[in-house]
Design an enzyme around this catalytic site. Structure first.
Site, PDB file in Angstrom:
ATOM      1  N   PRO A 129     -48.491 -28.801   0.406  1.00 29.82           N
ATOM      2  CA  PRO A 129     -47.805 -30.058   0.656  1.00 29.82           C
ATOM      3  C   PRO A 129     -46.327 -29.924   1.032  1.00 29.82           C
ATOM      4  CG  PRO A 129     -48.369 -29.825  -1.669  1.00 29.82           C
ATOM      5  CD  PRO A 129     -49.084 -28.736  -0.933  1.00 29.82           C
ATOM      6  N   ASN A 130     -45.955 -30.771   1.962  1.00 31.43           N
ATOM      7  CA  ASN A 130     -44.565 -30.934   2.425  1.00 31.43           C
ATOM      8  C   ASN A 130     -44.076 -29.803   3.318  1.00 31.43           C
ATOM      9  OD1 ASN A 130     -44.119 -33.439   0.979  1.00 31.43           O
ATOM     10  ND2 ASN A 130     -44.219 -32.188  -0.868  1.00 31.43           N
ATOM     11  N   ARG A 139     -36.571 -30.899   4.905  1.00 27.14           N
ATOM     12  CA  ARG A 139     -36.316 -30.475   3.525  1.00 27.14           C
ATOM     13  C   ARG A 139     -34.926 -29.845   3.400  1.00 27.14           C
ATOM     14  NH1 ARG A 139     -41.762 -28.247   0.806  1.00 27.14           N
ATOM     15  NH2 ARG A 139     -40.475 -28.617  -1.039  1.00 27.14           N
ATOM     16  N   TYR A 167     -34.419 -24.017   2.586  1.00 26.49           N
ATOM     17  CA  TYR A 167     -35.448 -23.654   3.572  1.00 26.49           C
ATOM     18  C   TYR A 167     -34.879 -23.302   4.951  1.00 26.49           C
ATOM     19  CZ  TYR A 167     -38.550 -25.408  -0.035  1.00 26.49           C
ATOM     20  OH  TYR A 167     -39.201 -25.588  -1.225  1.00 26.49           O
ATOM     21  N   ASN A 196     -49.407 -20.180   0.945  1.00 26.33           N
ATOM     22  CA  ASN A 196     -48.247 -20.820   0.328  1.00 26.33           C
ATOM     23  C   ASN A 196     -48.729 -22.159  -0.249  1.00 26.33           C
ATOM     24  OD1 ASN A 196     -45.915 -22.069  -0.464  1.00 26.33           O
ATOM     25  ND2 ASN A 196     -44.752 -21.530   1.382  1.00 26.33           N
ATOM     26  N   ALA A 229     -45.849 -26.920  -3.865  1.00 25.61           N
ATOM     27  CA  ALA A 229     -45.691 -27.404  -5.252  1.00 25.61           C
ATOM     28  C   ALA A 229     -46.966 -27.217  -6.074  1.00 25.61           C
ATOM     29  CB  ALA A 229     -45.266 -28.872  -5.253  1.00 25.61           C
ATOM     30  N   HIS A 263     -47.407 -24.559  -8.966  1.00 25.09           N
ATOM     31  CA  HIS A 263     -46.900 -24.633 -10.328  1.00 25.09           C
ATOM     32  C   HIS A 263     -47.834 -25.341 -11.304  1.00 25.09           C
ATOM     33  CE1 HIS A 263     -43.503 -23.176  -8.149  1.00 25.09           C
ATOM     34  NE2 HIS A 263     -43.344 -24.312  -7.487  1.00 25.09           N
ATOM     35  N   ASP A 312     -58.585 -21.946  -9.330  1.00 24.80           N
ATOM     36  CA  ASP A 312     -60.000 -21.585  -9.469  1.00 24.80           C
ATOM     37  C   ASP A 312     -60.632 -21.328  -8.102  1.00 24.80           C
ATOM     38  OD1 ASP A 312     -59.823 -21.742 -12.201  1.00 24.80           O
ATOM     39  OD2 ASP A 312     -60.816 -23.697 -12.369  1.00 24.80           O
ATOM     40  N   GLU A 348     -50.068 -14.472  -2.077  1.00 25.60           N
ATOM     41  CA  GLU A 348     -49.280 -15.699  -2.297  1.00 25.60           C
ATOM     42  C   GLU A 348     -47.908 -15.510  -1.651  1.00 25.60           C
ATOM     43  OE1 GLU A 348     -48.539 -16.280  -6.461  1.00 25.60           O
ATOM     44  OE2 GLU A 348     -47.238 -18.024  -6.141  1.00 25.60           O
ATOM     45  N   HIS A 368     -43.995 -17.455  -0.632  1.00 25.84           N
ATOM     46  CA  HIS A 368     -43.060 -18.581  -0.718  1.00 25.84           C
ATOM     47  C   HIS A 368     -41.873 -18.287   0.185  1.00 25.84           C
ATOM     48  CE1 HIS A 368     -45.274 -20.279  -4.019  1.00 25.84           C
ATOM     49  NE2 HIS A 368     -45.350 -19.061  -4.524  1.00 25.84           N
ATOM     50  N   LEU A 369     -41.412 -19.326   0.844  1.00 26.72           N
ATOM     51  CA  LEU A 369     -40.221 -19.179   1.690  1.00 26.72           C
ATOM     52  C   LEU A 369     -38.998 -18.903   0.814  1.00 26.72           C
ATOM     53  CD1 LEU A 369     -41.085 -22.277   3.856  1.00 26.72           C
ATOM     54  CD2 LEU A 369     -40.790 -19.972   4.799  1.00 26.72           C
ATOM     55  N   SER A 370     -38.855 -19.722  -0.231  1.00 25.25           N
ATOM     56  CA  SER A 370     -37.729 -19.563  -1.153  1.00 25.25           C
ATOM     57  C   SER A 370     -38.157 -18.634  -2.292  1.00 25.25           C
ATOM     58  CB  SER A 370     -37.344 -20.933  -1.723  1.00 25.25           C
ATOM     59  OG  SER A 370     -38.394 -21.431  -2.550  1.00 25.25           O
ATOM     60  N   ARG A 405     -34.895 -20.904  -8.785  1.00 25.57           N
ATOM     61  CA  ARG A 405     -34.722 -22.356  -8.639  1.00 25.57           C
ATOM     62  C   ARG A 405     -34.987 -23.051  -9.989  1.00 25.57           C
ATOM     63  NH1 ARG A 405     -37.967 -24.192  -3.491  1.00 25.57           N
ATOM     64  NH2 ARG A 405     -36.758 -26.085  -3.884  1.00 25.57           N
ATOM     65  N   ARG A 426     -40.380 -24.389 -11.467  1.00 26.70           N
ATOM     66  CA  ARG A 426     -40.906 -23.523 -10.389  1.00 26.70           C
ATOM     67  C   ARG A 426     -41.126 -22.081 -10.867  1.00 26.70           C
ATOM     68  NH1 ARG A 426     -40.172 -26.846  -5.767  1.00 26.70           N
ATOM     69  NH2 ARG A 426     -38.365 -28.187  -6.019  1.00 26.70           N
TER      70      ARG A 426
HETATM   71  C1  DQA Z   1     -42.353 -23.192  -1.880  1.00 27.41           C
HETATM   72  C2  DQA Z   1     -41.711 -23.238  -3.278  1.00 27.41           C
HETATM   73  C3  DQA Z   1     -42.288 -24.387  -4.107  1.00 27.41           C
HETATM   74  O1  DQA Z   1     -41.661 -24.422  -5.376  1.00 27.41           O
HETATM   75  C4  DQA Z   1     -42.046 -25.709  -3.418  1.00 27.41           C
HETATM   76  O2  DQA Z   1     -42.661 -26.754  -4.140  1.00 27.41           O
HETATM   77  C5  DQA Z   1     -42.462 -25.718  -1.998  1.00 27.41           C
HETATM   78  C6  DQA Z   1     -42.245 -24.531  -1.173  1.00 27.41           C
HETATM   79  C7  DQA Z   1     -41.685 -22.155  -0.970  1.00 27.41           C
HETATM   80  O3  DQA Z   1     -42.293 -21.799   0.034  1.00 27.41           O
HETATM   81  O4  DQA Z   1     -40.555 -21.728  -1.242  1.00 27.41           O
HETATM   82  O5  DQA Z   1     -42.891 -26.747  -1.471  1.00 27.41           O
HETATM   83  O6  DQA Z   1     -43.718 -22.835  -2.034  1.00 27.41           O
END
Ligand code: DQA
Length: 143
Positions: free
Chosen positions: A9-10, A17, A22, A73, A76, A79, A86, A97, A99-101, A106, A110
């Site tokens: 999501p997002n 963002r 990001y 990725n 959210a 978490h 599952d 897995e 993550h960009l950040s 953070r 997270r």
């Molecule tokens: C994220 C880190 C997550 O905590 C956050 O909710 C995201 C992006 C990242 O790619 O850094 O939406 O997965």
């Protein structure tokens, strides 16, 4: 070889963002970078994004059924989604897995990933390069 690159999501609205977290990425640019990085390694990356837990789970089921490696990725959902954890656990091909950040630097909520325990590895904090590094990791895992 085909790789599913799934985004939660997002992430489809990256350009809206926090740019301090990001950078100035947008999803279309990120997708193009991932496809190009994959091609250099001989992968055909099928890059998808969804805001829906149901859709992400159905894509993980698809990966499990077709034994397709995954770069994931979960955004959210990382978490707190045990349902996604599952589904990820059913993928027997490598699943990385990303993550960009760096979620560990953070907010405290997270700092927990319910996905890491069922992933083959986690790469975080390198922006779009997190995906490239995950693909490099996959390539060596699949040798
Ligand atoms: C994220 C880190 C997550 O905590 C956050 O909710 C995201 C992006 C990242 O790619 O850094 O939406 O997965």
């Amino acid at each position: 070889m085909k790789i599913l690159v799934l985004n939660g999501p997002n992430l489809g609205r990256l350009d809206l963002r926090d740019s301090k977290v990001y950078g100035d990425l947008d999803f279309a640019g990120l997708k193009a970078d991932i496809i190009a990085a994959g091609k250099e390694l001989g992968f055909e990356c099928d890059v998808r994004q969804s805001d829906s837990e149901v859709e992400l789970i159905s894509w993980l089921h698809e990966a499990a059924d077709s034994n397709t490696p995954v770069v994931f990725n979960p955004a959210a959902f990382t978490h707190y989604s045990y349902a996604i954890r599952d589904a990820a656990d059913m993928v027997k091909a490598p699943l990385i897995e990303v993550h960009l950040s760096n979620p560990m630097s953070r907010e405290e909520f997270r700092h927990t990933s319910v996905i890491s325990g069922v992933a083959d590895g986690t790469i975080a904090g390198f922006g779009a390069d997190s995906y490239r590094l995950a693909l490099i990791g996959l390539a060596s895992r699949l040798k």
